[in-house]
Design a protein around this motif. Structure first.
Motif, short mmCIF file in Angstrom:
data_model
loop_
_atom_site.label_atom_id
_atom_site.label_comp_id
_atom_site.label_asym_id
_atom_site.label_seq_id
_atom_site.Cartn_x
_atom_site.Cartn_y
_atom_site.Cartn_z
N VAL A 71 33.46 20.69 54.79
CA VAL A 71 32.97 19.18 54.30
C VAL A 71 32.50 18.37 55.29
CG1 VAL A 71 34.03 17.21 53.34
CG2 VAL A 71 35.03 19.51 52.81
N LEU A 72 31.34 17.97 55.10
CA LEU A 72 30.68 17.18 56.30
C LEU A 72 30.79 15.67 55.81
CD1 LEU A 72 27.30 19.04 56.56
CD2 LEU A 72 29.28 19.39 57.70
N TYR A 73 30.99 14.83 57.05
CA TYR A 73 31.17 13.47 57.08
C TYR A 73 30.07 12.84 57.94
CZ TYR A 73 35.77 14.63 55.37
OH TYR A 73 36.89 15.13 54.54
N LEU A 74 29.56 11.69 57.58
CA LEU A 74 28.72 10.87 58.44
C LEU A 74 29.62 9.60 58.85
CD1 LEU A 74 25.98 10.45 59.71
CD2 LEU A 74 25.36 9.30 57.98
N ASP A 75 29.97 9.38 59.98
CA ASP A 75 30.70 8.19 60.30
C ASP A 75 31.98 8.23 59.38
OD1 ASP A 75 29.04 7.71 62.55
OD2 ASP A 75 27.98 6.14 61.61
N GLY A 76 32.44 9.14 59.23
CA GLY A 76 33.91 9.27 58.31
C GLY A 76 33.61 9.00 56.80
N THR A 77 32.48 9.15 56.37
CA THR A 77 32.23 9.13 55.06
C THR A 77 31.97 10.80 54.56
OG1 THR A 77 31.58 6.65 54.96
CG2 THR A 77 30.76 7.91 53.03
N ILE A 78 32.47 10.95 53.64
CA ILE A 78 32.18 12.37 53.11
C ILE A 78 30.68 12.52 52.45
CG2 ILE A 78 33.51 11.95 50.94
CD1 ILE A 78 34.18 15.03 51.09
N PHE A 79 29.94 13.42 52.59
CA PHE A 79 28.45 13.30 52.06
C PHE A 79 28.26 14.70 51.51
CE2 PHE A 79 27.38 14.23 56.26
CZ PHE A 79 26.27 15.03 56.24
#
Length: 123
Positions: free
Chosen positions: A31-39
């Motif tokens: 699972v990938l996150y950008l600055d803590g937001t799952i995307f």
């Protein structure tokens, strides 16, 4: 199924101007996150987060939903969309499509925030 480490590195590099991409392995995918937001979810390809608000955009691009077969043999879908082909070699495309996915992630996180009980004093 294992996730593609080289694809993660490409994603991280392409999205660096937007923020910090991190990864959490989960059930054979990451699972990938950008600055803590799952995307996104990554396997051997990238699946971006979608939602009802962005569904028409993903559909117009022909991005199918992520599907898997559960233990009972039933095919289930999740609200992740196959990344358009151009994200694998075009930084601008990666940033554009990931941005749409981050927006869906932010909307999803906002829906999950607990509501204050009625009559609770303001914070």
């Amino acid at each position: 199924m294992a996730w593609d480490a080289a694809l993660f590195e490409w994603t991280k590099e392409a999205l660096a101007p937007l923020g910090d991409v991190t990864l959490r392995p989960m059930m054979g995918v990451a699972v990938l996150y950008l600055d803590g937001t799952i995307f996104a979810v990554i396997e051997d390809e990238l699946w971006f987060k979608g939602d009802a608000e962005s569904a028409a955009i993903w559909d117009a691009e022909g991005c199918e939903r992520y599907a898997f077969t559960d233990k009972d043999g039933k095919v289930e879908t999740m609200n992740y969309r196959r990344a358009p082909a151009d994200v694998y070699d075009d930084v601008e495309a990666m940033q554009r499509w990931a941005g749409l996915a981050v927006e869906a992630g932010l909307r999803g996180a906002a829906k999950k925030r607990p509501k204050k009980p009625k009559g609770a004093p303001p914070a």
